[in-house]
Write an enzyme that holds these catalytic residues in place. Structure first.
Site, mmCIF file in Angstrom:
data_model
loop_
_atom_site.group_PDB
_atom_site.id
_atom_site.type_symbol
_atom_site.label_atom_id
_atom_site.label_comp_id
_atom_site.label_asym_id
_atom_site.label_seq_id
_atom_site.Cartn_x
_atom_site.Cartn_y
_atom_site.Cartn_z
ATOM 1 N N CYS A 96 -41.181 -53.663 -34.959
ATOM 2 C CA CYS A 96 -41.708 -54.489 -33.878
ATOM 3 C C CYS A 96 -41.197 -54.011 -32.525
ATOM 4 C CB CYS A 96 -41.321 -55.940 -34.129
ATOM 5 S SG CYS A 96 -41.957 -56.496 -35.701
ATOM 6 N N GLU A 97 -41.657 -52.858 -32.096
ATOM 7 C CA GLU A 97 -41.323 -52.264 -30.800
ATOM 8 C C GLU A 97 -42.490 -51.350 -30.454
ATOM 9 O OE1 GLU A 97 -38.435 -52.347 -28.951
ATOM 10 O OE2 GLU A 97 -37.188 -53.430 -30.391
ATOM 11 N N TYR A 111 -31.022 -34.673 -36.867
ATOM 12 C CA TYR A 111 -31.062 -35.829 -35.971
ATOM 13 C C TYR A 111 -32.162 -36.810 -36.353
ATOM 14 C CZ TYR A 111 -27.937 -32.781 -33.429
ATOM 15 O OH TYR A 111 -26.889 -31.953 -33.111
ATOM 16 N N GLU A 125 -20.789 -23.614 -33.138
ATOM 17 C CA GLU A 125 -21.002 -24.973 -33.670
ATOM 18 C C GLU A 125 -22.486 -25.291 -33.767
ATOM 19 O OE1 GLU A 125 -19.296 -27.214 -30.464
ATOM 20 O OE2 GLU A 125 -17.256 -26.524 -30.829
ATOM 21 N N PRO A 126 -23.260 -24.527 -34.525
ATOM 22 C CA PRO A 126 -24.691 -24.820 -34.594
ATOM 23 C C PRO A 126 -24.974 -26.039 -35.474
ATOM 24 C CG PRO A 126 -24.173 -22.955 -36.015
ATOM 25 C CD PRO A 126 -22.875 -23.374 -35.373
ATOM 26 N N GLY A 127 -25.921 -26.848 -35.058
ATOM 27 C CA GLY A 127 -26.324 -28.012 -35.856
ATOM 28 C C GLY A 127 -27.805 -27.919 -36.174
ATOM 29 N N ARG A 128 -28.613 -28.337 -35.201
ATOM 30 C CA ARG A 128 -30.064 -28.386 -35.370
ATOM 31 C C ARG A 128 -30.657 -27.095 -35.941
ATOM 32 N NH1 ARG A 128 -33.254 -31.549 -32.044
ATOM 33 N NH2 ARG A 128 -31.502 -31.609 -30.583
ATOM 34 N N GLY A 184 -26.421 -25.641 -30.070
ATOM 35 C CA GLY A 184 -27.485 -25.919 -29.114
ATOM 36 C C GLY A 184 -28.753 -25.119 -29.260
ATOM 37 N N ARG A 231 -36.245 -39.793 -33.044
ATOM 38 C CA ARG A 231 -36.336 -38.851 -31.921
ATOM 39 C C ARG A 231 -37.518 -39.120 -30.988
ATOM 40 N NH1 ARG A 231 -37.359 -34.163 -32.894
ATOM 41 N NH2 ARG A 231 -36.246 -33.311 -31.143
HETATM 42 C C1 PLP Z 1 -24.125 -31.865 -31.152
HETATM 43 C C2 PLP Z 1 -23.129 -30.799 -30.905
HETATM 44 C C3 PLP Z 1 -23.320 -29.521 -31.417
HETATM 45 C C4 PLP Z 1 -24.562 -29.106 -32.145
HETATM 46 O O1 PLP Z 1 -25.676 -29.077 -31.315
HETATM 47 P P1 PLP Z 1 -27.069 -28.543 -31.900
HETATM 48 O O2 PLP Z 1 -27.986 -28.643 -30.736
HETATM 49 O O3 PLP Z 1 -27.455 -29.438 -33.000
HETATM 50 O O4 PLP Z 1 -26.855 -27.134 -32.332
HETATM 51 C C5 PLP Z 1 -22.317 -28.603 -31.224
HETATM 52 N N1 PLP Z 1 -21.183 -28.912 -30.549
HETATM 53 C C6 PLP Z 1 -20.974 -30.143 -30.026
HETATM 54 C C7 PLP Z 1 -19.729 -30.421 -29.303
HETATM 55 C C8 PLP Z 1 -21.940 -31.128 -30.185
HETATM 56 O O5 PLP Z 1 -21.727 -32.331 -29.657
#
Ligand code: PLP
Length: 425
Positions: free
Chosen positions: A353-354, A381, A284-287, A247, A323
């Site tokens: 076309c939106e 994303y 669990e980092p993503g972004r 997050g 996004r």
């Molecule tokens: C999407 C998600 C993440 C990653 O979130 P980011 O904002 O991209 O860091 C981690 N854990 C869970 C359960 C998610 O659904």
């Protein structure tokens, strides 16, 4: 890098008036692979990961990249080689991890709607943990595990009910959204899980939202989770690991999220204060690992001056960069080869076309048809949410490593987009 580095994008900079990623001119990438094309910097991904690794130095932690942010196999390979596990949300993502050479025993499986088939696939591979989000899921996972003569390792995703102060569509830890089990009933749900013979309780999990730019929601969530751990363990259920989710936000437009290492220093101080500093942790980092590592290069198709608005129509669209249409999100947009002279105010839009197909509104740009633009902070994303709407093939992707450019996904052809469809006799 040099003084022309763009804010929040340490591996992207203008050199001699041409935009470069690491040591590669992005104009050359657009010329070689066509547009739209996504380019990702390997050094940028690894330096984002290094900030977490510094923050956790000397601790027991498994970093699980939340791969839904960007699930290209070569991106997964970078993180797998760097020691990461993966946070997955579907059987498809599980297959991707395996194809990229990731280890099943470092996989955690999140999501509110895991199917029996997905549970079976993950159990047979021996993943590290199922982050369970409801009582109904506990029961089904128990059944599936018993049918395979296995015990499923589980954490409960607890909803700590803190406001992450982010866009409502990406806030996940409040009462009233679909994720997790309620904080108030968590001990009860843990007792239920511990009593099911096909389950082994191993941890606790929370994930409060995405693009979080303040430390406070994390610190509050940490307090609430640690209190809960005390209560659950007092009920005789040992908690082996604590998973704090992902997050952490990135700088899209002057945003100032805490650095990963600084944030974790504060969070780990809380754990230390409770004598919990050596507990096994997961995140669990993503972004924050990939977002600012990527750009989308797109050519200007037409300039369309209007009475109220001037439009700059580019060859990337909401199917490539969803996004803005989904969450009114902001991406910086800059020319790959800036022109001298005055800018004009334009809306940068795609050909779909939106009316929702806009990429950036009210931008000061000096561009002409044929110029290439770079849409920044497009590593997370974007491609992973891309679609074929308007029968547009998805963009190509390249990974840049120093002066090397690797094609990591070919552009989809029109035929690719209707592959698997059938006419009737
Ligand atoms: C999407 C998600 C993440 C990653 O979130 P980011 O904002 O991209 O860091 C981690 N854990 C869970 C359960 C998610 O659904």
């Amino acid at each position: 890098m040099n003084a022309n580095t763009l804010p929040g994008q340490p591996h992207i900079a203008y050199q001699a008036n041409t935009l470069c990623m690491e040591n590669v001119k992005l104009a050359d990438v657009a010329a070689q692979f066509g547009t739209p094309v996504f380019a990702y910097s390997k050094a940028s991904m690894l330096s984002a990961l290094a900030a977490y690794q510094r923050g956790f130095a000397g601790r027991k932690v498994q970093i699980c990249y939340a791969m839904k942010a960007n699930s290209n196999l070569a991106v997964l390979q970078v993180f797998a080689k760097a020691g990461c596990g993966f946070d997955i949300v579907s059987g498809g993502e599980l297959a991707r991890v395996l194809a990229a050479g990731g280890a099943p025993e470092k996989i955690i499986f999140s999501g509110v709607g895991k199917t029996r088939a997905e549970m079976k696939q993950a159990l047979e591979l021996g993943i590290a943990c199922f982050n369970v989000e409801s009582e109904a899921e506990l029961d089904v996972l128990n059944e599936v595990a018993l049918s395979l003569h296995k015990k499923a390792p589980v954490s409960l995703r607890v909803n700590p009910n803190v406001d992450p102060k982010t866009h409502p569509y990406i806030s996940t830890g409040l009462k009233g959204n679909k994720f997790g089990v309620a904080h108030e009933s968590a001990v009860q749900t843990y007792k239920r899980a511990a009593a099911l013979p096909g389950l082994a309780v191993v941890g606790i999990d929370c994930h409060i939202g995405s693009q979080i730019t303040e430390a406070t929601p994390y610190l509050d969530a940490m307090d609430r989770i640690l209190d809960l751990v005390t209560d659950i363990e007092a009920a005789g259920i040992p908690i082996h690991h604590i998973d704090f989710g992902g997050g952490l936000g990135i700088n899209y437009n002057g945003d100032t999220p805490p650095a990963a290492d600084a944030l974790w220093q504060q969070l780990l101080a809380k754990l230390d204060a409770r004598g919990d500093g050596q507990r096994q942790l997961m995140i669990e980092p993503g972004r924050s690992l990939v977002g600012n590592a990527g750009v989308c290069l797109s050519d200007v198709v037409f300039m369309k001056p209007g009475e109220q608005k001037n439009f700059c129509i580019i060859d990337a669209a909401m199917n490539d960069l969803p996004r803005p249409a989904m969450y009114q999100a902001f991406h910086q947009i800059v020319p790959v080869s800036p022109r001298a002279g005055a800018t004009t105010l334009v809306d940068v839009v795609g050909p779909v076309c939106e009316s929702g197909d806009w990429i950036g509104r009210d931008r000061e740009l000096n561009v002409q048809a044929g110029d290439t633009l770079a849409v920044l902070s497009a590593g997370a994303y974007c491609m992973s949410m891309a679609s074929n709407y308007n029968t547009r093939g998805r963009a190509a992707e390249v990974l840049i490593d120093g002066d090397q450019v690797h094609l990591i996904r070919e552009r989809e052809t029109a035929a690719d987009t209707f592959q698997g469809e059938h006419l009737t006799p």
